[in-house]
Design a protein around this motif. Structure first.
Motif, PDB file in Angstrom:
ATOM      1  N   THR B 137       6.276 -13.529   8.202  1.00 21.35           N
ATOM      2  CA  THR B 137       7.170 -13.811   9.322  1.00 21.35           C
ATOM      3  C   THR B 137       7.226 -12.437  10.071  1.00 21.35           C
ATOM      4  N   GLN B 138       6.740 -11.546   9.618  1.00 21.83           N
ATOM      5  CA  GLN B 138       6.602 -10.403  10.394  1.00 21.83           C
ATOM      6  C   GLN B 138       6.039 -10.435  11.539  1.00 21.83           C
ATOM      7  N   GLU B 394      12.073  -0.099   8.365  1.00 26.34           N
ATOM      8  CA  GLU B 394      13.513  -0.115   7.633  1.00 26.34           C
ATOM      9  C   GLU B 394      13.844  -1.507   7.521  1.00 26.34           C
ATOM     10  N   ARG B 395      13.427  -2.483   8.624  1.00 26.82           N
ATOM     11  CA  ARG B 395      14.088  -3.817   8.463  1.00 26.82           C
ATOM     12  C   ARG B 395      13.106  -4.949   7.874  1.00 26.82           C
ATOM     13  N   VAL B 396      11.835  -4.562   8.042  1.00 23.94           N
ATOM     14  CA  VAL B 396      10.978  -5.831   7.528  1.00 23.94           C
ATOM     15  C   VAL B 396      10.532  -5.753   5.926  1.00 23.94           C
ATOM     16  N   ALA B 397      10.865  -6.928   5.334  1.00 20.55           N
ATOM     17  CA  ALA B 397      10.575  -7.012   3.927  1.00 20.55           C
ATOM     18  C   ALA B 397       9.044  -7.423   3.855  1.00 20.55           C
ATOM     19  N   PRO B 402       1.411  -5.755   0.814  1.00 21.90           N
ATOM     20  CA  PRO B 402       2.031  -4.996   1.857  1.00 21.90           C
ATOM     21  C   PRO B 402       1.259  -5.069   3.146  1.00 21.90           C
ATOM     22  N   ALA B 403       1.724  -5.302   4.382  1.00 23.37           N
ATOM     23  CA  ALA B 403       0.968  -5.376   5.610  1.00 23.37           C
ATOM     24  C   ALA B 403       1.793  -4.903   6.829  1.00 23.37           C
ATOM     25  N   ARG B 404       1.000  -4.826   7.968  1.00 20.10           N
ATOM     26  CA  ARG B 404       1.801  -4.184   9.048  1.00 20.10           C
ATOM     27  C   ARG B 404       1.077  -4.896  10.350  1.00 20.10           C
ATOM     28  N   ILE B 405       1.782  -5.158  11.458  1.00 25.73           N
ATOM     29  CA  ILE B 405       1.083  -5.550  12.545  1.00 25.73           C
ATOM     30  C   ILE B 405       1.826  -4.871  13.594  1.00 25.73           C
ATOM     31  N   CYS B 406       1.014  -4.742  14.623  1.00 27.40           N
ATOM     32  CA  CYS B 406       1.233  -4.169  15.998  1.00 27.40           C
ATOM     33  C   CYS B 406       0.299  -4.591  16.921  1.00 27.40           C
TER      34      CYS B 406
END
Ligand SMILES: NC(=O)c1ccc[n+]([C@@H]2O[C@H](COP(=O)([O-])OP(=O)(O)OC[C@H]3O[C@@H](n4cnc5c(N)ncnc54)[C@H](O)[C@@H]3O)[C@@H](O)[C@H]2O)c1
Ligand SMILES: NC(=O)c1ccc[n+]([C@@H]2O[C@H](COP(=O)([O-])OP(=O)(O)OC[C@H]3O[C@@H](n4cnc5c(N)ncnc54)[C@H](O)[C@@H]3O)[C@@H](O)[C@H]2O)c1
Lengths: 552, 552
Positions: B137-138, B394-397, B402-406
């Motif tokens: 859901t990130q 800080e906020r995204v579990a 592990p992943a990141r989006i921007c």
């Protein structure tokens, strides 16, 4: 600059671009617009209704100037006939990627397309028009030849010598039938209601003789059949009278089909018992009565075909929808005989076989004749291929750059492509060869009313296959790859991919040829194996096409 | 073997395949089915209704075993979630090519799809489910964050500090709004009619505080706004009462939008003046009266939004179709305020900006935190990116790997990809990084009811673009490329392409990353430049995207 003009591809071994692949794209785009090739070059229309090579003359000019400057590690993107981008790619990448006429499903209809076209936002690419590999009418003749050849292979041990073929219709498509039949060795009787049409086909040597008298025509073809001679005879008569006439006389042809324009019961088909002149006035005066008469006639027409089938003839529908009309008229057994795709084309598709074509960039006919001979030597066992190549040389007039077409299967295409490349490398040909195909091929089209009608597993409308075909061919280094919507059967009804690859005699081209001419027909084998065709699974196993769950 | 089971991607630097690209595909397929990630892993459903990662457990097993054996010069083809072929390609080719759910236009509807699905012939791939790059859901939070951030950039000089955002709806999508607003520095008031929904959002820290009293809630947010503090407050009330209440009090928020479930006037939206309990019974007892009340309420709702606009607020529709319903009820000015795509997303698309995501194959969160820091250092000027990355940490579990989006634009993506690759090469990360994106991106989707709604030139339904996107990314060496139908908006309504590329630290990967992460967002710039967006043409000129007729 951006106005209609006469376009003709450059010939010879001199480059006007920075490499042969770019040069090939440039020449083939121009060749599609050659007045010898294109139906309406001023409007950029190549064939098939409004199938175009470029969206506008401005787009044409921009494509040409971009191709002239394109580097060996760049790729031009064409969107519905307009050049929209150049990206840096790499040496083994396609030099051009093309997407034509594609619309989101809900909007995939002629109305929306025409509106976008009117605003200059889209172009109809047909199949080979927008993908720069149309070669004129040779394709129609060869497709018909291949259909008869496959019938011969399946039913008569390889050729139609000593066999009688009965058909009807000598129009744009149908006119290829008598020549395709005699090329397969047959005696062929063709009913055509319009004397002028029949006469024209004699003049272009597609029909050998014409008679107004069924008795006479029948005597000629039966004599030829007995003597094992190839002879085609047009009889100026309604097909229904001819078919019923043969049944009455107890003449049972070996093959029966029909290419009258039955798809159009008003402006195409002519009802039995009606003169051409009468037909023309009745169409105007009472179209409803005309259509009723047409349909009643088609019912008799198909009933006669069923009777031939019962008497032992090989009978098939040749794509004019006549079975459907007859069924509507109460001919319950109308669909007892098959359509030509499931009967004769799909077995070829199961082998990855389809329309392999090539063009001599030199512009020299000798280059094609040399490839003809080399191909015969490469496949000594393919007798119907030999027959086709010999007769094509004799009977087919080149249009634009000299070209040839024949059907080759999985394995054969890669072999042929590599051979052509070696011929270029050895200097046997005066310039590189361009190898391409129609989008109508074994693994490159989803078209539920034609190429994928009646798939064994019901997957007619599944369009993942042509997409995978385009992707794998692009990845493998085809020179240009295209993906189109609506070819053949119109907007909303088909999705299909094309590929063209240049044999310029280099090692790099050999690697690309080997890959692309393997994956491309390979997709056909895979698609049919997945749909449950046992022959395709056999071919996969025999020739090493890798299918998880089937071959491994 | 082929039965539902718990799947979790391998972690760490050890290979179970013959190369990192194959390994990445394997892990990402498995990660999509990780119970932390997938909605219904037993049924292979990842998200979005019935968006699947593989057609069946049998197909899943065959994909896995094929990937484990796949050589560095081979490519696996996946057709609607089933592995159908392995072809020899080359080292720089994608290791997997995927086509999911594609149907010929005339058959592009749920009925035909469901029939094929029932027969085991197809699978719905949504966007990132069938293309093995869903990250949980990130994405929703980040998409909402990016929308507010773009509003801030366009209207408020970069952030929402000291600004008041008014919205409504704390459901599945809408619940991301308050956190996305505070992440941008805003004070945010959200109306939600259902107290339990509001409470749940407090528990997951998406909303800071809740009140049942508008007076109190308003005091809290206005104080925060004055103090320049980020604070979100849910008010348990009908949106209409809240919006009208603020108008009466003369409070003019800086930004006004709405994500109540107005798309469904019966089972979604709750009419003004009706308690939740009353709503539930009336839905059952008199659905027609309910719908009429809903629509009347939406008319007041939209009228209030128009009044805010007149008073100076930045107002936009957030994709719930509320303007259409209000227009139907006679609110003539309903479409005076824009939808969020034309207002805030399309300007980003014009820069080739879209959802860039990456995953640490090591499974180690530290790898993501290191990339977060590196990205901030790489783009010191992108303040909203910095804010997002800090708050996301800080906020995204994390869910699954592990992943990141921007969101990154043309130029930025290639820069980031190359940097990640160098970090892998230098051993700063414990294993390679997978870089991918949603199909919802600037140059990869045709979806006339969402991403391509209201294109400047009317080319909303033109689908040549996603096809060219898939082709050029495949050619340029993306690790896997996918082409899907029906994502987001359903069968018949969209066509879209995805790409994923692995940064394994090699030189070869660097070359591919540079090419793919240039051509992929480049297609977005090109698509928008072609549609007449001046900003896209500027970006093309400034950053060197080559467009015949525009930049050359
Ligand atoms: N096999 C395929 O893939 C394929 C492809 C395209 C078209 N077709 C179909 O084949 C048919 C023929 O195509 P065409 O381009 O040659 O059409 P056409 O209109 O050019 O020619 C049809 C010919 O049939 C003749 N004819 C009509 N009714 C007749 C009758 N009752 N008896 C004898 N002759 C009659 C006409 O005089 C005309 O010469 C069409 O129905 C077409 O849709 C098949
Ligand atoms: N922006 C996009 O791209 C996008 C994407 C998907 C969905 N949407 C739309 O956004 C809307 C919200 O989606 P969701 O998934 O959060 O829906 P949801 O049904 O999960 O949540 C809607 C919420 O609105 C509340 N609500 C209903 N009527 C209300 C009223 N009058 N006043 C106050 N609260 C009210 C409901 O109690 C519920 O909590 C939908 O209409 C959806 O179609 C937009």
């Amino acid at each position: 600059m951006s106005k209609p003009r006469i376009v003709r591809a450059p010939r010879g071994a001199e480059l006007s671009c920075k490499g042969w692949v770019q040069e090939a794209a440039l020449r083939m785009l121009m060749n599609n617009l050659d007045p010898e090739v294109a139906e309406d070059p001023d409007r950029l229309v190549v064939y098939g209704g409004s199938g175009r090579a470029a969206r506008s003359w401005e787009s044409f000019d921009r494509i040409v100037s971009t191709l002239r400057e394109l580097e060996e590690d760049e790729t031009l993107l064409v969107q519905s006939g307009k050049p929209v981008a150049v990206f840096r790619t790499h040496a083994d990448a396609p030099r051009v990627l093309i997407a034509n006429s594609n619309l989101v499903g809900k909007w995939a209809n002629w109305e929306h397309f025409r509106e976008l076209e009117r605003q200059g936002l889209m172009m109809y690419g047909q199949m080979t028009a927008g993908s720069w590999i149309y070669i004129g009418t040779q394709g129609i003749l060869q497709g018909t030849y291949e259909t008869f050849a496959e019938a011969a292979r399946q039913k008569f041990g390889g050729d139609l010598k000593g066999r009688l073929v009965l058909t009807a219709g000598l129009g744009g498509m149908g006119g290829a039938q008598p020549l395709a039949a005699t090329m397969n060795g047959a005696a062929c009787l063709v009913a055509e209601v319009d004397a002028r049409r029949a006469q024209r086909r004699v003049e272009t040597r597609y029909v050998d003789r014409v008679s107004e008298d069924l008795e006479e025509a029948l005597r000629w073809v039966l004599e030829a059949k007995e003597a094992g001679e190839a002879l085609s005879v047009g009889v100026v008569a309604n097909a229904v009278d001819v078919y019923e006439g043969l049944l009455e006389r107890g003449v049972v042809p070996d093959v029966v089909t029909d290419q009258t324009s039955a798809h159009d019961p008003l402006n195409g088909y002519v009802p039995a018992g009606m003169s051409l002149a009468k037909a023309e006035t009745l169409r105007e005066e009472d179209p409803e009565r005309y259509v009723a008469a047409s349909k009643a006639s088609m019912a008799r027409h198909v009933a006669a075909m069923v009777a031939f089938m019962d008497a032992g003839s090989v009978v098939f529908d040749y794509g004019n929808n006549i079975r459907q009309e007859a069924l509507g008229e109460g001919v319950k057994r109308a669909f007892d005989f098959p359509g030509f795709v499931p009967a004769f084309i799909r077995p070829l598709f199961c082998e990855g076989s389809g329309p392999f074509r090539w063009v001599a960039l030199s512009g020299d006919e000798e280059d094609i004749f040399k490839t003809d001979e080399a191909l015969k030597a490469l496949f000594p066992e393919k007798t119907s291929l030999h027959r086709w190549l010999d007769l094509a040389r004799e009977r087919v007039a080149f249009q634009g750059l000299p070209a040839r077409i024949c059907w080759l299967g999985y394995g054969e295409r890669a072999k042929a492509g590599l051979m052509f490349n070696e011929m270029v490398a050895r200097g046997e040909l005066k310039a590189p060869i361009v190898i391409g195909r129609d989008h109508l091929d074994s693994g490159s089209v989803a078209s539920p009313n034609r190429e994928t009608e009646g798939m064994k597993d019901g997957s007619d409308a599944v369009a993942d296959w042509p997409i995978l075909n385009a992707l794998v061919n692009a990845v493998n280094g085809a020179s240009w790859v295209s993906f189109h919507h609506g070819g053949g059967v119109g907007m909303g009804y088909s999705l299909h991919a094309g590929q063209v690859i240049v044999a310029d005699g280099t090692e790099a081209a050999a690697r690309r040829l080997e890959r692309v001419l393997t994956s491309d027909p390979g997709m056909g084998v895979v698609r049919h194996a997945d749909a449950g065709y046992e022959r395709a699974r056999e071919v996969a196993r025999e020739r090493g096409v890798r299918i998880p769950g089937v071959t491994e």
